[in-house]
Design a protein around this motif. Structure first.
Motif, mmCIF file in Angstrom:
data_model
loop_
_atom_site.group_PDB
_atom_site.id
_atom_site.type_symbol
_atom_site.label_atom_id
_atom_site.label_comp_id
_atom_site.label_asym_id
_atom_site.label_seq_id
_atom_site.Cartn_x
_atom_site.Cartn_y
_atom_site.Cartn_z
ATOM 1 N N ASN A 1 40.363 70.286 6.708
ATOM 2 C CA ASN A 1 39.382 71.294 6.358
ATOM 3 C C ASN A 1 39.316 71.423 4.846
ATOM 4 O OD1 ASN A 1 37.761 73.520 6.087
ATOM 5 N ND2 ASN A 1 39.214 74.972 6.971
ATOM 6 N N THR A 2 38.202 71.042 4.247
ATOM 7 C CA THR A 2 38.067 71.121 2.782
ATOM 8 C C THR A 2 37.269 72.335 2.342
ATOM 9 O OG1 THR A 2 36.117 69.700 2.868
ATOM 10 C CG2 THR A 2 38.251 68.624 2.528
ATOM 11 N N GLN A 3 36.875 73.174 3.308
ATOM 12 C CA GLN A 3 36.122 74.376 2.953
ATOM 13 C C GLN A 3 36.975 75.273 2.064
ATOM 14 O OE1 GLN A 3 34.862 76.579 6.339
ATOM 15 N NE2 GLN A 3 33.575 77.976 5.187
ATOM 16 N N ASN A 4 36.395 75.830 1.034
ATOM 17 C CA ASN A 4 37.055 76.737 0.087
ATOM 18 C C ASN A 4 38.035 76.036 -0.847
ATOM 19 O OD1 ASN A 4 35.723 78.967 1.251
ATOM 20 N ND2 ASN A 4 37.335 79.189 2.798
ATOM 21 N N LEU A 5 38.090 74.707 -0.803
ATOM 22 C CA LEU A 5 38.928 73.979 -1.747
ATOM 23 C C LEU A 5 38.206 73.931 -3.084
ATOM 24 C CD1 LEU A 5 41.625 72.404 -1.747
ATOM 25 C CD2 LEU A 5 40.300 70.319 -1.410
ATOM 26 N N PRO A 6 38.881 74.318 -4.198
ATOM 27 C CA PRO A 6 38.223 74.327 -5.502
ATOM 28 C C PRO A 6 37.621 72.974 -5.839
ATOM 29 C CG PRO A 6 40.355 75.413 -5.612
ATOM 30 C CD PRO A 6 40.269 74.786 -4.260
ATOM 31 N N THR A 7 36.473 72.987 -6.477
ATOM 32 C CA THR A 7 35.785 71.757 -6.833
ATOM 33 C C THR A 7 36.693 70.846 -7.656
ATOM 34 O OG1 THR A 7 33.683 72.937 -6.871
ATOM 35 C CG2 THR A 7 33.771 70.808 -7.980
ATOM 36 N N GLY A 8 36.815 69.598 -7.229
ATOM 37 C CA GLY A 8 37.630 68.637 -7.958
ATOM 38 C C GLY A 8 39.107 68.698 -7.639
ATOM 39 N N ALA A 9 39.549 69.692 -6.850
ATOM 40 C CA ALA A 9 40.966 69.832 -6.539
ATOM 41 C C ALA A 9 41.325 68.992 -5.323
ATOM 42 C CB ALA A 9 41.305 71.294 -6.279
ATOM 43 N N ALA A 10 42.414 68.275 -5.417
ATOM 44 C CA ALA A 10 42.880 67.472 -4.284
ATOM 45 C C ALA A 10 43.838 68.310 -3.445
ATOM 46 C CB ALA A 10 43.592 66.222 -4.783
#
Length: 215
Positions: A2-11
């Protein structure tokens, strides 16, 4: 993942799970799977598999049981950090024996977590250790604090106590370790003093509780 709410560019935080119980690994994986900022990249069932998996996927964080058949968690931790000095490894245990904890921390463990605390501390621990902090469960920290300044047994004293735990008399211990019976008695006196034990049975009980020996 789930990549929702992951900061832009953050792995996401890449996690390796190591435990000889598949059900425990599955529980950890399920808890991590619901988080947008972390993912399980590999699993291993023992220390040798852990070393190979770490070399193959280079995780950001390894969560590893301290008690496993074959290569134990501390030995696997030492092997991993010998190859990858910057590796971040958190050890899991079912009890807070301070000697095991000391060995793991001296070997470079980034944290220590009781399995009974996983439900409430797992995700906080992953984020804290990934952020460069060291994380130790409160119960384990209390165990460490309660034994600060306590004398550690020498390797020979541990061998003597391990033999005593098997029910061996001094004469038998002397034969097994190829030392004199008087030397065994001297080691036992030192053991009782260091552990503040009343007798050898009490000393064995304390040593098991603290993780000095295992049966």
């Amino acid at each position: 993942m789930n990549t929702q709410n992951l900061p832009t560019g953050a792995a996401p935080i890449r996690v390796l799970l190591v435990d000889d119980h598949p059900m425990l690994r599955a529980g950890l994986a399920d808890a991590i799977a619901g988080q947008p900022d972390m993912q399980v990249v590999a699993e291993a069932g023992d220390g040798n598999e852990a070393l190979a998996a770490h070399a193959a996927c280079r995780p950001d964080l390894t969560i590893m049981d301290i008690a496993m058949p074959g290569m134990c968690g501390v030995e696997a931790l030492q092997a991993i950090r010998a190859q990858f000095p910057q590796a971040r490894v958190v050890m899991l245990t079912t009890f807070g024996g301070d000697v095991q904890v000391r060995r793991a921390l001296e070997a470079g463990a980034a944290g220590f977590l009781l399995k009974s605390s996983l439900r409430k501390e797992l995700l906080t621990m992953i984020r804290a250790v990934h952020g460069g902090q060291r994380y130790i469960s409160q119960e384990i920290a209390q165990q460490l604090a309660s034994h600060l300044g306590a004398g550690l047994l020498s390797e020979r004293e541990v061998e003597v106590l391990r033999c005593a735990a098997g029910g061996n008399a001094n004469k038998r211990i002397a034969l097994e370790l190829d030392i004199s019976e008087e030397t065994v008695k001297a080691h036992m006196r030192s053991i009782l003093s260091k552990l503040d034990a009343n007798d050898r049975t009490h000393a064995v009980t304390i040593a098991l509780k603290r993780g000095i020996i295992a049966l």
